[in-house]
Design a protein around this motif. Structure first.
Motif, mmCIF file in Angstrom:
data_model
loop_
_atom_site.group_PDB
_atom_site.id
_atom_site.type_symbol
_atom_site.label_atom_id
_atom_site.label_comp_id
_atom_site.label_asym_id
_atom_site.label_seq_id
_atom_site.Cartn_x
_atom_site.Cartn_y
_atom_site.Cartn_z
ATOM 1 N N ARG A 93 -8.476 -35.620 9.895
ATOM 2 C CA ARG A 93 -7.913 -34.698 8.843
ATOM 3 C C ARG A 93 -9.139 -34.475 7.653
ATOM 4 N N GLU A 94 -9.318 -33.264 7.300
ATOM 5 C CA GLU A 94 -10.111 -32.904 6.291
ATOM 6 C C GLU A 94 -9.463 -32.513 5.041
ATOM 7 N N PRO A 95 -9.936 -32.618 3.860
ATOM 8 C CA PRO A 95 -11.269 -33.498 3.695
ATOM 9 C C PRO A 95 -10.916 -35.128 3.935
ATOM 10 N N LEU A 154 -11.543 -33.928 -4.831
ATOM 11 C CA LEU A 154 -11.162 -32.406 -4.688
ATOM 12 C C LEU A 154 -9.864 -32.348 -4.929
ATOM 13 N N LEU A 155 -8.998 -33.309 -4.730
ATOM 14 C CA LEU A 155 -7.553 -32.954 -4.661
ATOM 15 C C LEU A 155 -6.762 -33.602 -6.057
ATOM 16 N N ASP A 156 -7.435 -34.357 -6.773
ATOM 17 C CA ASP A 156 -6.883 -35.013 -7.807
ATOM 18 C C ASP A 156 -6.712 -33.805 -8.972
ATOM 19 N N LEU A 194 -18.655 -30.076 -1.905
ATOM 20 C CA LEU A 194 -18.192 -31.481 -1.571
ATOM 21 C C LEU A 194 -17.314 -31.530 -0.196
ATOM 22 N N TYR A 195 -16.703 -30.267 -0.039
ATOM 23 C CA TYR A 195 -15.965 -29.954 1.207
ATOM 24 C C TYR A 195 -16.856 -30.401 2.346
ATOM 25 N N ALA A 196 -18.038 -29.842 2.203
ATOM 26 C CA ALA A 196 -19.193 -29.839 3.166
ATOM 27 C C ALA A 196 -19.764 -31.242 3.233
ATOM 28 N N SER A 215 -18.258 -33.958 2.605
ATOM 29 C CA SER A 215 -16.944 -34.874 3.233
ATOM 30 C C SER A 215 -17.054 -34.260 4.813
ATOM 31 N N ARG A 216 -17.495 -33.255 5.277
ATOM 32 C CA ARG A 216 -17.498 -32.691 6.677
ATOM 33 C C ARG A 216 -18.634 -33.196 7.392
ATOM 34 N N ALA A 217 -19.746 -33.127 6.595
ATOM 35 C CA ALA A 217 -20.816 -33.739 7.473
ATOM 36 C C ALA A 217 -20.607 -35.232 7.733
ATOM 37 N N ASP A 269 -7.094 -31.611 11.734
ATOM 38 C CA ASP A 269 -6.404 -30.764 10.665
ATOM 39 C C ASP A 269 -7.077 -30.168 9.764
ATOM 40 N N ARG A 270 -7.501 -28.919 9.796
ATOM 41 C CA ARG A 270 -8.357 -28.278 9.135
ATOM 42 C C ARG A 270 -9.875 -28.587 9.412
ATOM 43 N N TYR A 271 -10.684 -27.536 9.456
ATOM 44 C CA TYR A 271 -12.410 -27.903 9.730
ATOM 45 C C TYR A 271 -13.082 -26.686 9.001
ATOM 46 N N ASP A 294 -13.229 -23.437 9.096
ATOM 47 C CA ASP A 294 -12.657 -22.369 8.402
ATOM 48 C C ASP A 294 -11.684 -22.233 7.214
ATOM 49 N N SER A 295 -11.398 -23.490 6.869
ATOM 50 C CA SER A 295 -10.403 -23.679 5.808
ATOM 51 C C SER A 295 -11.745 -23.438 4.553
ATOM 52 N N SER A 296 -12.998 -23.872 4.768
ATOM 53 C CA SER A 296 -13.820 -23.547 3.606
ATOM 54 C C SER A 296 -14.410 -22.067 3.359
ATOM 55 N N LEU A 297 -14.240 -21.531 4.630
ATOM 56 C CA LEU A 297 -14.648 -20.185 4.789
ATOM 57 C C LEU A 297 -13.627 -19.451 4.047
ATOM 58 N N ALA A 298 -12.211 -19.784 4.399
ATOM 59 C CA ALA A 298 -11.096 -19.061 3.886
ATOM 60 C C ALA A 298 -10.913 -19.507 2.231
ATOM 61 N N TYR A 299 -11.040 -20.777 2.009
ATOM 62 C CA TYR A 299 -10.678 -21.002 0.701
ATOM 63 C C TYR A 299 -11.829 -21.061 -0.207
ATOM 64 N N GLN A 300 -13.093 -21.469 -0.109
ATOM 65 C CA GLN A 300 -14.078 -21.326 -0.852
ATOM 66 C C GLN A 300 -14.815 -19.905 -0.816
ATOM 67 N N GLY A 301 -14.889 -19.482 0.465
ATOM 68 C CA GLY A 301 -15.490 -18.388 0.715
ATOM 69 C C GLY A 301 -14.955 -17.331 0.198
HETATM 70 P P1 TYD Z 1 -4.066 -31.475 2.349
HETATM 71 O O1 TYD Z 1 -3.125 -32.344 1.504
HETATM 72 O O2 TYD Z 1 -4.754 -32.208 3.548
HETATM 73 O O3 TYD Z 1 -3.446 -30.120 2.773
HETATM 74 P P2 TYD Z 1 -3.046 -29.499 4.197
HETATM 75 O O4 TYD Z 1 -1.693 -30.328 4.431
HETATM 76 O O5 TYD Z 1 -2.403 -28.034 3.428
HETATM 77 O O6 TYD Z 1 -3.956 -29.322 4.930
HETATM 78 O O7 TYD Z 1 -5.134 -31.026 1.410
HETATM 79 C C1 TYD Z 1 -6.339 -30.433 1.648
HETATM 80 C C2 TYD Z 1 -6.517 -29.060 0.686
HETATM 81 O O8 TYD Z 1 -7.774 -28.845 0.568
HETATM 82 C C3 TYD Z 1 -5.837 -27.976 0.945
HETATM 83 O O9 TYD Z 1 -5.036 -27.302 0.045
HETATM 84 C C4 TYD Z 1 -6.865 -26.963 1.659
HETATM 85 C C5 TYD Z 1 -8.047 -27.337 0.734
HETATM 86 N N1 TYD Z 1 -9.411 -27.079 1.451
HETATM 87 C C6 TYD Z 1 -10.092 -26.541 1.126
HETATM 88 O O10 TYD Z 1 -10.027 -25.699 0.083
HETATM 89 N N2 TYD Z 1 -11.214 -26.360 1.690
HETATM 90 C C7 TYD Z 1 -11.606 -27.121 2.883
HETATM 91 O O11 TYD Z 1 -12.679 -27.067 3.422
HETATM 92 C C8 TYD Z 1 -10.753 -27.890 3.248
HETATM 93 C C9 TYD Z 1 -10.856 -28.650 4.714
HETATM 94 C C10 TYD Z 1 -9.537 -27.932 2.899
#
Ligand code: TYD
Length: 224
Positions: free
Chosen positions: A39-41, A54-56, A70-72, A74-76, A96-98, A100-107
């Motif tokens: 799972r990511e991150p 990132l999540l706190d 930071l997401y990148a 963790s991914r690297a 569980d996320r890779y 595309d999450s960064s492209l959608a959320y950060q991009g």
């Molecule tokens: P998480 O608790 O794992 O959520 P979910 O169950 O929805 O996957 O938290 C990851 C959070 O980080 C989620 O809100 C999505 C976000 N995220 C990004 O913004 N960019 C990213 O590259 C990744 C992997 C996650």
């Protein structure tokens, strides 16, 4: 299959992707295919530390580029130490996320631009995009209601406003149009069973074509 297979599950928070991921892993186990789930991150010592940051909610607002990197980061670490070795050993890796999450959320969500975030992620992933991506598509308002009904505390990303998720959701649609062979867009509206039928319909054939794996039909799970 000696190059392994990388499958990611994507969608906005509350779309139900993690439930569908778990169901696929169970179905693969039922035909004796063991997969590596990440799972990511997170997923590495560094990744879990970065996940904490990132999540706190205490981290507060941070610069969007810092967040993307930071997401990148963790991914690297995950790609280098876990994903690539598993793929090289011929394993199936389910994320569980890779990227595309960064492209959608950060991009899109944070407004950095999809292509700029993709560039950073090509460095982080050594150019390794998923072979197949299951995108669970759900209206952001419905997803938000689902999340609220769980009663769980919101993490730092979930606290972003509804416009953020609207942008991320729209971006996922753009990504699906950009990579139509890779991204399988599934309607996430309905019960988990209903969505699973759609995942099955979309995934079975490409999975069999790439790996030779044939899943058991879903109706075996109907109540006796
Ligand atoms: P998480 O608790 O794992 O959520 P979910 O169950 O929805 O996957 O938290 C990851 C959070 O980080 C989620 O809100 C999505 C976000 N995220 C990004 O913004 N960019 C990213 O590259 C990744 C992997 C996650």
């Amino acid at each position: 299959m000696d190059a392994g297979l990388l499958i990611s599950f994507e969608g906005i928070d509350g779309c139900g992707k993690t439930t569908q991921l778990a169901r696929l892993v169970d179905r693969l186990a039922a035909v004796r295919v063991k997969v590596l789930v990440v799972r990511e991150p997170g997923g590495t010592r560094l990744g879990e530390q970065v996940r904490g940051i990132l999540l706190d909610p205490a981290t507060g607002d941070i610069d969007p580029a810092a967040e993307a990197l930071l997401y990148a980061a963790s991914r690297a670490e995950l790609v280098a130490t876990v994903i690539e070795p598993a793929l090289a050993a011929g394993q199936i890796v389910v994320c569980d996320r890779y990227v595309d999450s960064s492209l959608a959320y950060q991009g899109a969500g944070r407004g950095l631009g999809i292509d700029r975030v993709l560039e950073a992620n090509l460095l982080a992933t050594r150019g390794r995009l998923p072979d197949l991506t299951v995108l669970v598509d759900l209206d952001p308002a419905v997803a938000r209601t689902r999340l609220a009904s769980t009663g769980a505390d919101q993490d730092r990303i979930e606290r972003a406003g509804s416009e953020f998720f609207t942008r991320a959701h729209a971006a996922y649609g753009e990504l699906a149009a950009r990579w139509p062979d890779r991204i399988l867009r599934i309607d996430g509206d309905g019960t988990a069973d209903e969505v699973e039928v759609r995942v099955d319909a979309a995934l079975s054939r490409p999975l069999a074509a790439r790996t030779g794996i044939v899943l058991e039909p879903l109706h075996r799970r109907q109540p006796a």
